[in-house]
Structure formats: structure tokens, C-alpha cells
Design an enzyme around this catalytic site. Structure first.
Site, PDB file in Angstrom:
ATOM      1  N   GLU A 122      -2.737  11.385  11.519  1.00 18.96           N
ATOM      2  CA  GLU A 122      -2.819  11.980  10.184  1.00 18.96           C
ATOM      3  C   GLU A 122      -1.925  13.223  10.133  1.00 18.96           C
ATOM      4  O   GLU A 122      -1.897  14.012  11.076  1.00 18.96           O
ATOM      5  CB  GLU A 122      -4.263  12.382   9.871  1.00 18.96           C
ATOM      6  CG  GLU A 122      -4.425  13.004   8.482  1.00 18.96           C
ATOM      7  CD  GLU A 122      -5.835  13.487   8.202  1.00 18.96           C
ATOM      8  OE1 GLU A 122      -6.203  13.592   7.016  1.00 18.96           O
ATOM      9  OE2 GLU A 122      -6.575  13.777   9.172  1.00 18.96           O
ATOM     10  N   LYS A 196      -5.628   8.846   0.679  1.00 14.11           N
ATOM     11  CA  LYS A 196      -6.954   9.212   1.178  1.00 14.11           C
ATOM     12  C   LYS A 196      -7.959   9.293   0.034  1.00 14.11           C
ATOM     13  O   LYS A 196      -7.794  10.060  -0.908  1.00 14.11           O
ATOM     14  CB  LYS A 196      -6.860  10.556   1.913  1.00 14.11           C
ATOM     15  CG  LYS A 196      -8.105  10.970   2.692  1.00 14.11           C
ATOM     16  CD  LYS A 196      -7.790  12.229   3.477  1.00 14.11           C
ATOM     17  CE  LYS A 196      -8.916  12.626   4.408  1.00 14.11           C
ATOM     18  NZ  LYS A 196      -8.544  13.803   5.232  1.00 14.11           N
ATOM     19  N   CYS A 237      -8.910   9.534   8.142  1.00 12.18           N
ATOM     20  CA  CYS A 237      -9.804  10.569   8.656  1.00 12.18           C
ATOM     21  C   CYS A 237     -11.186  10.552   8.011  1.00 12.18           C
ATOM     22  O   CYS A 237     -12.038   9.752   8.358  1.00 12.18           O
ATOM     23  CB  CYS A 237      -9.127  11.938   8.528  1.00 12.18           C
ATOM     24  SG  CYS A 237      -9.854  13.216   9.604  1.00 12.18           S
TER      25      CYS A 237
END
Length: 364
Positions: A122, A196, A237
Site C-alpha cells: 500500500e 479503497k 489495508c
């Protein structure tokens, strides 16, 4: 700083066990009224008159096919059954050009070691900070000089004929910024782009406070992509904490979930491996993660520990916090074995609960 990747990256694979398209996302659990079973006892005081409910009748009342709406898709036959994945745990600096060059060398090294799929961390082209995201952001759709990071990924994936899950980089679209993962096929074409979905807003007093929502906009689309190495679901994440997203990917026939991530020194030791193993175990598929290497002098310190998890929740390969290139084998034939041994999909209680994939439902 060492300049050559051979000296700044080291091969580190700890094999612990050997392994035997759409618009918006709103995934919710919709509970149904609980069912009440009433059993009438016979007038006789003896228990011999009690009737037992057959297990087959009980199983049919469970309605497992209704536990996921729309119904789960069958696991597709992958183009490859067995291949190597490379997880490139990279050091990240304030020098963007260096970060891009460094990542390129790491991908090349992973490919030279046999990796057909390479996963990056990331935010690998920029320091992880709200101050840095606007400065390092790229216009991915414009390509070329407007996005040097993805231009590199496209070139190297085509030249090496590998699939790349390009970690994530800050993406600029008009006045908005996203934390975005790009997937490149072995032809160098951009196959998918995941923004995300769940932004990392956290406040643990005395430990860590970070608010991605100060600068970033949340993505609205789950991303599952068919590649030369199977059907892959993408998360970034914090996305890993939301099991509904992983369950949707599993119901869409994913073989593997990839999560570039950068857990921190507070949540990393507690939850990083736990969440990976949970997502793999719950959905009986592979989970791969890749973190930046740890830099104790950075404003945000990553936990590291990039890992590959098998469909029984077993840790197949992992590393510590330093730079590393992990090469590990994925064997999709194991998926059917695990699902036959522990047939969760046939045992789900569709009479009691449902997972609704709103995106698929609305596309019908």
C-alpha cells in the site's frame, strides 16, 4: 541508502506449511425472523413414541442456497492450477523517482525467481501521510507522464509477461484523491482499478491517530478481476477488517484475495495476521498481503510482515519487518479439497440469515 536492489532487498521466505464487472457496493446482513420449532410430546409417558427429525429433512430446511443473494457463483476453473506469487515488501522514501525505480527492480527480481503474480505494498510511491497524498498523487486514467508509477507497472508486466497487483498509490481525479490499487495483466493492460472502500480513520488514545478521510475519498465499488492466475478480489489495508466484502468476493467465485496494506505498530501485532487468517478461513480461499518495510524514523511506521495464507487459515509464507521478496506457491487444487472436507457452503443457514450483494442484485 543502498542503490542496488540485490543489496537492499533480500530473499526471505519462511515456508511454515506446505499446501496440500458493476456499480455501487452496499453489502448488508438482513436477518430473518427466527424460526420456532414446536415439538408435541405424545400422550404416552414413554419416550419410545418420540419422533426424531431426520438430518436430511433438517438440512433441506436450512436453504443454504438462499444464504447469499444473489446465489453464490460456482468456483471457476482457473487458467493455472499452481504458480508462484511474489510479495515485495519495500522500503519507501520521500524520493518518488527512487521509489518507482526500486519497485521496478523488486518486481524484476521476483519474476526472475519464478513469480507469475507480483503484489506490491500500500502507498509504495509516497510516504504514508495526509500531507504527502496530494503531492505524490497521479492521474492514473491519463497515463504516461501524468502517472509514472502505473506507466512503469504496465511496461514491466508486459515485458515480463506477469500479472501485477500494483499495491496502491494516491490517485487524483479532479479535486478528489483516492487510495487506489491498479491490476495489470501479462499484456501490460490495466485490467482493474480498486479504490479503497473503507477509509482508515482511527483514534486510539496514547497510541495512534490517523484520519484518511481528511484528504481521501472512499471508493464505491468492490473489485474482482479475472487474470492469467485466477479470479482475484482486491482490498486495501483497512478493507480487510470488513468480512462482508471478502464474503462478496467469495460468492463471486474468487480464488484469491489480495490486500496491499500498511498496518501500524499498534494494530499490526494484534490484528494483521489474525484478520488475514480469518478472511481465508471464513471463505476457504487464499489471502495474500503486502506491506511496506518498517521505517522507524517515518511519521507512520508500518508493521511489515507480508504474508500468504492458505484456505484453511494456515500461514504458508511470511517475513518480518525488513525489506524482503517472498516467493511462495499457490495451489488452487487445494480449494476444492478444503471445501469438500469442510462443506460450509452447504451448511449455511439461509433460513436464518442472508448476505446481500447489492451490486449484483441491482445489475440484474
Amino acid at each position: 541508502m543502498k542503490s542496488a536492489v540485490s543489496s537492499s532487498l533480500f530473499f526471505h521466505s519462511k515456508n511454515l506449511l506446505k499446501p496440500n464487472p458493476l456499480s455501487r457496493l452496499e453489502s448488508v446482513f438482513l436477518p430473518k425472523p427466527s424460526l420456532r420449532s414446536i415439538v408435541k410430546l405424545p400422550s404416552s409417558s414413554t419416550t419410545s413414541g418420540l419422533r426424531s427429525i431426520s438430518s436430511s429433512s433438517m438440512a433441506s430446511s436450512f436453504k443454504p442456497e438462499q444464504a447469499r443473494v444473489p446465489s453464490a457463483l460456482p468456483l471457476p476453473a482457473p487458467p493455472l492450477t499452481k504458480f508462484n506469487i511474489g510479495l515485495c515488501q519495500l522500503s519507501v522514501t520521500a524520493d518518488k523517482s527512487r521509489n518507482i525505480s526500486h519497485a521496478k527492480k523488486a518486481i524484476e527480481e521476483a519474476a526472475s525467481k519464478g513469480a507469475k503474480l507480483v503484489l506490491l505494498p500500500e502507498i509504495w510511491n509516497s510516504p504514508y501521510s495526509n500531507d504527502s497524498f496530494p503531492v505524490y498523487a497521479e492521474e492514473i486514467d491519463a497515463g504516461g507522464d501524468a502517472s509514472p508509477s502505473t506507466a512503469m507497472l504496465s511496461e514491466v508486466s508486459k515485458r515480463l509477461k506477469i500479472t501485477i497487483i500494483g499495491g496502491s498509490i494516491p490517485e487524483r481525479v479532479g479535486d478528489r484523491l483516492y487510495n487506489t490499487c491498479c491490476v495489470f495483466g501479462s499484456d501490460g493492460e490495466l485490467k482493474a482499478k480498486h479504490r479503497k472502500i473503507h477509509l482508515f480513520d482511527i483514534d486510539i488514545p496514547g497510541k495512534i491517530t490517523f484520519m484518511e478521510s481528511k484528504t481521501l475519498t472512499a471508493g464505491e465499488t468492490p473489485t474482482i478481476v479475472d487474470t492469467d492466475v485466477g479470479r482475484i478480489g482486491i482490498g486495501i489495508c483497512y478493507d480487510i477488517r470488513f468480512q462482508e466484502l471478502a464474503m462478496i468476493y467469495a460468492a463471486r467465485g474468487a480464488h484469491l484475495l489480495c490486500y496491499p496494506g500498511a498496518f501500524n505498530m499498534t494494530t499490526g501485532p494484534l490484528h494483521w495476521e489474525l484478520l488475514q487468517r480469518a478472511r481465508a478461513t471464513d471463505n476457504q480461499l487464499y489471502v495474500a498481503t503486502c506491506s511496506p518495510a518498517r521505517d522507524s524514523g517515518a511519521g507512520y511506521t508500518a508493521w511489515g510482515h507480508s504474508t500468504l495464507i492458505g484456505p484453511f487459515g494456515e500461514v504458508l509464507a511470511t517475513t518480518e519487518h525488513e525489506e524482503a521478496i517472498i516467493i511462495a506457491e499457490i495451489d488452487y487444487s487445494i480449494l476444492e479439497q478444503r471445501r469438500t472436507s469442510l462443506p460450509l457452503n452447504k451448511q449455511r443457514r439461509g433460513d436464518l440469515y442472508q448476505l446481500v450483494d447489492v451490486q449484483r442484485l441491482n445489475s440484474k
